[in-house]
Design a protein around this motif. Structure first.
Motif, mmCIF file in Angstrom:
data_model
loop_
_atom_site.group_PDB
_atom_site.id
_atom_site.type_symbol
_atom_site.label_atom_id
_atom_site.label_comp_id
_atom_site.label_asym_id
_atom_site.label_seq_id
_atom_site.Cartn_x
_atom_site.Cartn_y
_atom_site.Cartn_z
ATOM 1 N N GLN A 190 0.853 -1.192 0.000
ATOM 2 C CA GLN A 190 0.000 0.000 0.000
ATOM 3 C C GLN A 190 0.890 1.243 0.000
ATOM 4 O O GLN A 190 1.888 1.303 0.711
ATOM 5 C CB GLN A 190 -0.882 -0.011 1.257
ATOM 6 C CG GLN A 190 -1.683 1.251 1.501
ATOM 7 C CD GLN A 190 -2.840 1.405 0.533
ATOM 8 O OE1 GLN A 190 -3.451 0.432 0.124
ATOM 9 N NE2 GLN A 190 -3.142 2.631 0.153
ATOM 10 N N ASP A 191 0.540 2.236 -0.819
ATOM 11 C CA ASP A 191 1.279 3.498 -0.857
ATOM 12 C C ASP A 191 0.902 4.309 0.385
ATOM 13 O O ASP A 191 -0.169 4.901 0.449
ATOM 14 C CB ASP A 191 0.924 4.272 -2.132
ATOM 15 C CG ASP A 191 1.700 5.576 -2.235
ATOM 16 O OD1 ASP A 191 2.552 5.833 -1.356
ATOM 17 O OD2 ASP A 191 1.446 6.333 -3.187
ATOM 18 N N LEU A 192 1.775 4.314 1.387
ATOM 19 C CA LEU A 192 1.477 4.981 2.656
ATOM 20 C C LEU A 192 1.899 6.441 2.656
ATOM 21 O O LEU A 192 1.411 7.227 3.457
ATOM 22 C CB LEU A 192 2.178 4.247 3.810
ATOM 23 C CG LEU A 192 1.747 2.794 4.016
ATOM 24 C CD1 LEU A 192 2.662 2.120 5.027
ATOM 25 C CD2 LEU A 192 0.308 2.733 4.465
ATOM 26 N N ALA A 193 2.805 6.813 1.756
ATOM 27 C CA ALA A 193 3.357 8.168 1.776
ATOM 28 C C ALA A 193 2.363 9.208 1.270
ATOM 29 O O ALA A 193 2.569 10.391 1.459
ATOM 30 C CB ALA A 193 4.626 8.219 0.944
ATOM 31 N N ARG A 194 1.313 8.785 0.639
ATOM 32 C CA ARG A 194 0.402 9.764 0.042
ATOM 33 C C ARG A 194 -0.661 10.279 1.001
ATOM 34 O O ARG A 194 -1.467 11.117 0.618
ATOM 35 C CB ARG A 194 -0.251 9.191 -1.201
ATOM 36 C CG ARG A 194 -1.210 8.059 -0.924
ATOM 37 C CD ARG A 194 -1.812 7.562 -2.203
ATOM 38 N NE ARG A 194 -2.663 6.418 -1.979
ATOM 39 C CZ ARG A 194 -3.421 5.887 -2.910
ATOM 40 N NH1 ARG A 194 -3.428 6.392 -4.112
ATOM 41 N NH2 ARG A 194 -4.168 4.847 -2.638
ATOM 42 N N TYR A 195 -0.672 9.758 2.243
ATOM 43 C CA TYR A 195 -1.673 10.228 3.199
ATOM 44 C C TYR A 195 -1.071 11.343 4.038
ATOM 45 O O TYR A 195 -0.101 11.130 4.761
ATOM 46 C CB TYR A 195 -2.158 9.078 4.081
ATOM 47 C CG TYR A 195 -2.776 7.998 3.244
ATOM 48 C CD1 TYR A 195 -4.003 8.212 2.622
ATOM 49 C CD2 TYR A 195 -2.127 6.802 3.028
ATOM 50 C CE1 TYR A 195 -4.553 7.248 1.806
ATOM 51 C CE2 TYR A 195 -2.670 5.832 2.213
ATOM 52 C CZ TYR A 195 -3.888 6.066 1.605
ATOM 53 O OH TYR A 195 -4.430 5.117 0.786
ATOM 54 N N PRO A 196 -1.621 12.539 3.955
ATOM 55 C CA PRO A 196 -0.994 13.688 4.602
ATOM 56 C C PRO A 196 -1.215 13.683 6.113
ATOM 57 O O PRO A 196 -2.289 13.327 6.587
ATOM 58 C CB PRO A 196 -1.712 14.884 3.955
ATOM 59 C CG PRO A 196 -3.064 14.349 3.600
ATOM 60 C CD PRO A 196 -2.852 12.898 3.241
ATOM 61 N N ALA A 197 -0.174 14.059 6.850
ATOM 62 C CA ALA A 197 -0.307 14.223 8.292
ATOM 63 C C ALA A 197 -0.134 15.693 8.656
ATOM 64 O O ALA A 197 -0.874 16.224 9.467
ATOM 65 C CB ALA A 197 0.717 13.369 9.022
ATOM 66 N N ASP A 198 0.826 16.361 8.037
ATOM 67 C CA ASP A 198 1.102 17.772 8.299
ATOM 68 C C ASP A 198 1.174 18.036 9.799
ATOM 69 O O ASP A 198 1.852 17.337 10.517
ATOM 70 C CB ASP A 198 0.065 18.661 7.596
ATOM 71 C CG ASP A 198 0.075 18.466 6.084
ATOM 72 O OD1 ASP A 198 1.158 18.169 5.552
ATOM 73 O OD2 ASP A 198 -0.980 18.574 5.460
ATOM 74 N N ASP A 199 0.449 19.044 10.282
ATOM 75 C CA ASP A 199 0.509 19.417 11.698
ATOM 76 C C ASP A 199 -0.580 18.752 12.528
ATOM 77 O O ASP A 199 -0.649 18.956 13.736
ATOM 78 C CB ASP A 199 0.383 20.937 11.854
ATOM 79 C CG ASP A 199 1.536 21.673 11.215
ATOM 80 O OD1 ASP A 199 2.622 21.064 11.084
ATOM 81 O OD2 ASP A 199 1.370 22.849 10.851
#
Ligand SMILES: [Zn+2]
Length: 135
Positions: free
Chosen positions: A48-57
Motif C-alpha cells: 500500500q502506498d502509505l506516503a500519500r496520506y498527509p499528516a502535516d501538523d
C-alpha cells in the motif's frame, strides 16, 4: 461537490486502530514508520502506498490537545504540584511530560494516517483545501 466525498473509503475504526498500533492501516501487518515519525513509502506486507496520506501538523495538534487535557489539567488538581518547590517539581514534571508527549506522538500520527487512509484523503487532494486558496 462530488458524491464520493460523502463516502468513507475504508472502515474507520480498524484503520485508525492499526495506525495507532504503528501498523499499516490497510493490512495491519507492515510497519507504518521506518523511523520515529517517518512514514514508510510503501507497506512491506501489502505494498500500500502509505506516503500519500498527509499528516502535516494534525498529529501535533491532537497530541498537544490530549496532553493538555488529559495530563496537564488533571495534574494541576493535585496540591503537591502547587506546594512543592518549583526548583524540584518543575524538572520532574516537565521531563515526565516530555517523555509522555514523545511517546504519544508517533501513535497519534499513526492513528491520523489511519484516519486519512479510511477517509481516502491524499496529498493530491490539497487543491480541495479552502485554506490553500490564499497561497
Ligand atoms: Zn499493509
Amino acid at each position: 461537490m462530488p458524491a464520493a466525498m460523502h463516502e468513507v473509503a475504508h472502515p474507520i475504526a480498524p484503520s485508525v486502530l492499526r495506525g495507532l498500533a504503528g501498523h499499516c492501516p490497510a493490512c495491519g501487518k507492515g510497519r507504518l514508520f521506518w523511523k520515529y515519525l517517518k512514514v514508510n513509502g510503501r507497506c512491506e506486507a501489502c505494498d500500500q502506498d502509505l506516503a500519500r496520506y498527509p499528516a502535516d501538523d494534525g498529529p501535533a495538534y491532537v497530541t498537544i490537545l490530549l496532553m493538555g487535557h488529559l495530563v496537564v489539567a488533571p495534574l494541576l488538581l493535585f496540591p503537591i504540584v502547587w506546594r512543592a518547590n518549583p526548583a524540584y517539581s518543575l524538572p520532574i514534571i516537565l521531563t515526565a511530560l516530555a517523555v509522555a508527549t514523545l511517546a504519544a506522538l508517533p501513535r497519534i500520527k499513526g492513528g491520523w494516517v489511519g484516519l486519512m487512509y479510511a477517509l481516502g484523503v491524499k496529498d493530491s487532494d490539497a487543491h480541495l483545501h479552502t485554506a490553500d486558496a490564499a497561497d
